[in-house]
Design an enzyme around this catalytic site. Structure first.
Site, short mmCIF file in Angstrom:
data_model
loop_
_atom_site.label_atom_id
_atom_site.label_comp_id
_atom_site.label_asym_id
_atom_site.label_seq_id
_atom_site.Cartn_x
_atom_site.Cartn_y
_atom_site.Cartn_z
N ASP A 167 -27.50 -18.19 21.15
CA ASP A 167 -26.37 -19.08 20.98
C ASP A 167 -25.71 -19.20 22.37
O ASP A 167 -25.90 -18.33 23.22
CB ASP A 167 -25.42 -18.47 19.96
CG ASP A 167 -24.11 -19.20 19.87
OD1 ASP A 167 -24.14 -20.41 19.60
OD2 ASP A 167 -23.06 -18.57 20.09
N ASP B 248 -21.97 -20.72 23.25
CA ASP B 248 -20.54 -20.41 23.29
C ASP B 248 -20.27 -19.05 22.65
O ASP B 248 -20.53 -18.86 21.46
CB ASP B 248 -19.74 -21.46 22.49
CG ASP B 248 -19.94 -22.87 23.04
OD1 ASP B 248 -19.88 -23.03 24.26
OD2 ASP B 248 -20.15 -23.79 22.23
P1 B16 Z 1 -19.11 -29.46 20.93
P2 B16 Z 1 -22.41 -22.65 19.75
C1 B16 Z 1 -20.60 -24.41 18.95
O1 B16 Z 1 -21.41 -23.87 19.95
C2 B16 Z 1 -19.22 -23.79 18.97
O2 B16 Z 1 -19.29 -22.43 18.58
C3 B16 Z 1 -18.33 -24.51 18.00
O3 B16 Z 1 -17.03 -23.97 18.04
C4 B16 Z 1 -18.28 -26.00 18.39
O4 B16 Z 1 -17.47 -26.72 17.46
C5 B16 Z 1 -19.70 -26.56 18.37
O5 B16 Z 1 -20.50 -25.80 19.28
C6 B16 Z 1 -19.75 -28.01 18.80
O6 B16 Z 1 -19.39 -28.08 20.15
O7 B16 Z 1 -17.79 -29.98 20.48
O8 B16 Z 1 -19.13 -29.03 22.39
O9 B16 Z 1 -20.27 -30.39 20.61
O10 B16 Z 1 -21.56 -21.46 19.46
O11 B16 Z 1 -23.35 -23.04 18.62
O12 B16 Z 1 -23.10 -22.56 21.11
MG MG Z 2 -21.24 -19.25 19.43
#
Ligand code: B16
Ligand code: MG
Length: 211
Positions: free
Chosen positions: A9, A11
């Site tokens: 993953d 974030d």
């Molecule tokens: P974006 P991951 C996710 O990333 C985040 O944890 C989540 O909080 C966010 O809403 C989602 O990506 C979408 O992100 O707005 O930048 O498209 O943890 O799966 O790397």
């Molecule tokens: Mg994450």
């Protein structure tokens, strides 16, 4: 080797952009006078931007039209992108850098499995634009975690079976997605609390204890 590929993953695992998501949503919640805290933020980990907004709106007394929702989601993304624009390779911790380099040296295929549409932008900022064997992210999926789609795409790109993959996640939704994809998983941070992962990590380099 039990596994041949590690799917990370982004974030909250590779970098601290989970905190930038929190700061950006906090501003939107403040604009709308909605209560928002770290516990609510933990429910946003791994879920898409629009689903995140819907979770935040559970505490909203009024109603928003679809156009207004789109507008707030875009506003959040603009705040988030301006925070991301300040990032550099210095935002990659020594522990993460060391772990990635060691795993590559050991011969594992390395992938990103992120719900974010900003994943490639972040990887470039961190100096990891060409580092991973494949990137499966919010731009190539129709359903976000806990749906397994993002991890299934990653293993298809790598041409390996689920049994040969291990997922590393900071979100309960991501652990559920890995399980639904029939993959083993390692939890870090908030995801440890759900108690569903195959392994629990205190820091990313704990992976090197068994990989
Ligand atoms: P974006 P991951 C996710 O990333 C985040 O944890 C989540 O909080 C966010 O809403 C989602 O990506 C979408 O992100 O707005 O930048 O498209 O943890 O799966 O790397
Ligand atoms: Mg994450």
């Amino acid at each position: 080797m039990k596994y041949s590929a590690v799917i990370f993953d982004l974030d909250g695992v590779i970098c601290h952009t989970d905190h930038y998501h929190y700061m950006s949503w906090k501003q939107i919640a403040n604009d709308l006078s909605i209560y928002f805290d770290e516990n609510i933020n933990n429910r946003l980990r791994g879920v898409s931007r629009m689903e995140s907004l819907e979770i935040i709106l559970e505490k909203y007394n009024g109603r928003l039209t679809n156009e207004e929702k789109m507008m707030y989601a875009e506003k959040k993304n603009n705040i988030y992108r301006s925070l991301l624009s300040e990032m550099s390779p210095a935002d990659l911790s020594d522990d993460v850098r060391k772990t990635l380099v060691q795993l590559k040296k050991k011969g594992y295929m390395l992938a990103i499995g992120s719900s974010s549409k900003n994943a490639k932008f972040i990887l470039n900022k961190l100096g990891l634009g060409d580092f991973f064997d494949t990137v499966s992210d919010g731009t190539n999926i129709t359903r976000s975690k806990p749906d397994p789609e993002v991890f299934i795409r990653a293993r298809e790109y790598l041409k390996v079976t689920s049994e040969k993959c291990i997922v590393v996640e900071d979100a309960k939704s991501g652990i559920e997605a890995a399980i639904a994809a029939n993959m083993d998983c390692a939890a870090i941070g908030d995801a440890v609390l759900c108690g569903l992962a195959t392994y629990n990590l205190n820091r990313l380099s704990d992976l090197l204890l068994f990989l």
